[in-house]
Design a protein around this motif. Structure first.
Motif: not given
Length: 181
Positions: A64-66, A71-75, A117-120, A124-129
């Protein structure tokens, strides 16, 4: 590894607490085994499901945070760039260098969001697996495996002695050796 260590340590300590309590209550070795193995199963199930559900909830929160950051990055990319430049300058980077780094990083929205995600956020975003149910199964199995060590003395050495104190001290030794290992 985290789930294995967490489940294993909890299995050893929890089962030993049952053994010590039952031994202190002068419960015979059959009662200690019944209490110990029932405790292992119930606690391992609780720990495994708890690990799976908490890992799942954490992954959902991070996702959700990602999505929000994307969204913020795109807008409002300029605002995100400004936030990251400020963050890097607070960490000691010169403003000009921070702008250069962030300008390069922000060319790719996916990469930029991962860095944010990491710096701010410190996430750590989860891996796809990543699979929270696999983590839960590892916690369960580790709890059961290591949780049996305090009971091994009662299973293996009961044929040699029925002395409650001797069996308890064997459990202490096996628990200590397992924790040390």
């Amino acid at each position: 590894l985290k789930s294995a260590v967490f489940g294993g340590l909890d299995g050893i300590i929890t089962t030993f607490a049952v053994v010590a309590g039952a031994s202190g209550g002068n419960i015979n070795y059959q009662g200690i085994l019944i209490l110990g193995f029932s405790s292992i199963f119930a606690d391992a199930l609780s720990m495994g499901v708890g690990d799976a559900l908490s890992s799942k909830a954490e992954a959902e929160y991070i996702t959700r945070e990602r999505n929000r950051e994307m969204w913020e990055c795109e807008n409002y990319k300029e605002g995100e760039i400004k936030e990251m430049v400020e963050l890097y300058t607070k960490k000691g980077m010169k403003e000009e260098d921070a702008k250069t780094v962030i300008d390069i990083i922000s060319k790719d929205n996916q990469f930029f969001v991962d860095i944010m995600m990491v710096e701010e956020l410190g996430l750590m975003p989860p891996d796809d697996d990543d699979n929270p149910w696999k983590d839960g199964a590892v916690t369960f199995a580790s709890f059961v495996f290591f949780g049996t060590f305090p009971l091994l003395g009662y299973v293996v050495f009961t044929g040699l002695t029925k002395n409650a104190d001797t069996l308890f001290w064997i459990a202490v030794g096996l628990t200590s050796a397992t924790l040390f290992a």
